[in-house]
Write a protein that holds these residues in place. Sequence first.
Motif, short mmCIF file in Angstrom:
data_model
loop_
_atom_site.label_atom_id
_atom_site.label_comp_id
_atom_site.label_asym_id
_atom_site.label_seq_id
_atom_site.Cartn_x
_atom_site.Cartn_y
_atom_site.Cartn_z
N ASP A 76 32.67 40.77 31.55
CA ASP A 76 31.88 40.51 30.34
C ASP A 76 30.92 41.66 30.06
O ASP A 76 30.76 42.10 28.92
N ASN A 106 32.00 35.38 24.33
CA ASN A 106 31.17 34.27 24.78
C ASN A 106 31.87 32.93 24.60
O ASN A 106 31.76 32.04 25.45
N TRP A 136 20.96 32.23 27.05
CA TRP A 136 20.71 32.14 25.61
C TRP A 136 19.25 31.83 25.30
O TRP A 136 18.36 32.46 25.84
N LYS A 176 24.65 35.31 27.29
CA LYS A 176 25.24 34.47 28.32
C LYS A 176 24.54 34.69 29.67
O LYS A 176 24.25 33.73 30.39
#
Length: 521
Positions: free
Chosen positions: A59, A428, A238, A234
């Motif tokens: 990510d 996400n 958040w 993430k």
Amino acid sequence: MNPSDPAAVPSANPAPLTGMRFALGAFAVALATFMNVLDASIANVAIPTLSGDLGVSVDEGTWVITVFSAANAVSIPLTGWLTQRLGQVKLFTGAILLFVIASALCGMAPSLPVLLAARVLQGVAAGPLIPLSQALLLTTFPKDKSGSALSLWAMTATVGPIVGPALGGWITDRYSWSWIFYINVPVGLFAAAVVWTVYRSRETATRRLPIDTVGLLSLIVWVAALQVMLDKGKDLDWFNSPVICLLGVIALIGLAFFVVWELTEEKPIVDLRLFAGRNFLGGTIAISVAYAIFFANLVLLPQWIQVYLGYRAVDAGLVTAPLGIFAVILAPMMGKLMMKLDARVLATLAFVGFAIVFFMRSLYTTNIDRYTLILPTLLQGIPTALFFVPLTAIILSGLPPDKIPSAAGLSNFVRVFAGAVGTSLLSNSWNNRTIMHHARLIEQVNGYNPNLTDAIAQTQSTLEIGASNAFAFVERGLGAQAAMLGINDVFWVSAIIFVLIIPLIWVTHPSKDVDVGAGAA
């Protein structure tokens, strides 16, 4: 400036190039375009390997794609101002050289923060390359051959998705991910040298113009805040994180200030008044949302193929490479199709084609064979070829000639930035859906589930391992199943979005006398 220097004598309407100068000039400009497009697609398949080498998650590795796109988007509106201050040839050559320097820094990056900083610089340099490559090609060819010039540009731009993934995968597996950036150095230096040699006597006139500094700074602030918020959201949980909340507030206030300022500024860096036109508004939203989905899936698909299907980077590249085959075959035909068919019809067919492709992908399973994996990618080349030109024609139709460069720049800014935002959002979404599916699958993992006990027993027998190792093996399989279900959800939603944005095309009234080439400059 020395008047005896041929570059010092600008030509407003230079004659088309001929002979060897024509061949070299067109080749060098096309090569610079290819380098730019190749770099976007070549990095996609390298993300898992790159992330592992730098000690970050996949990510986080995806930020390499998103920060490039965000920086690229911000630099696009500056192209017009920089062109008038420096001239087309100086700016194009300088952008190539800056791109080369940034590429070398990317290859040498010892950590993710350094790589991201270099990618930002690379994105800034890439901003002027696309519009200026189109403009230079249009001056290279005779005016009555402008369609051929744009066809050459389109074919060059679409070859990237064919060569990029396969080449990137091969380089990553055979050598190192650093070489996907180093490869730009000799290519860029050659292109810059030829462009300067051939075009320096054809430099455009320059003049000193003020720049909307406040508008530019506010643009950078809200774009940067929003992109960092999406990329880090993430990891920081958040809006439970004060950092994410602060970034959200900065992005919101910055955007509001930017809109008000640009609407009241006499010479704004981005002419937001263009959104008052129905064609520009509907066409820009349609192409931006579509591109966001299109680009994000190009980033996520190779990740899933490598991480969860176990493909090597080169094999993942070969799976995604067929995207460009139909795009290249159909690109030269777009001019004739545009003359015979309503641009709205072609754009609608493209969106329907994308919806079908993503629906096919939503049926993927973990034991999918290579043919089933490749087929949607191959077919995706058809709507890709029908995608950009008709929507660009819709966006620019009905605008006076003096507004077309601004309109082209603004629509490209929104589209490219939407690609960065879309990649972050869908990444996400995939992660969240994977977590949800994994939780549901784990609920079934208990001693009273006969399917589980049978799976563990079969795994023990087949692999000749103990019960604990067999359970871990089954759990990894559940993780792969959860990731597959998560990305299937992303594919399915992508298909629905393409259907939902079709009405945006039909609220427009395209004109048949649109000169798409004018927007290229």
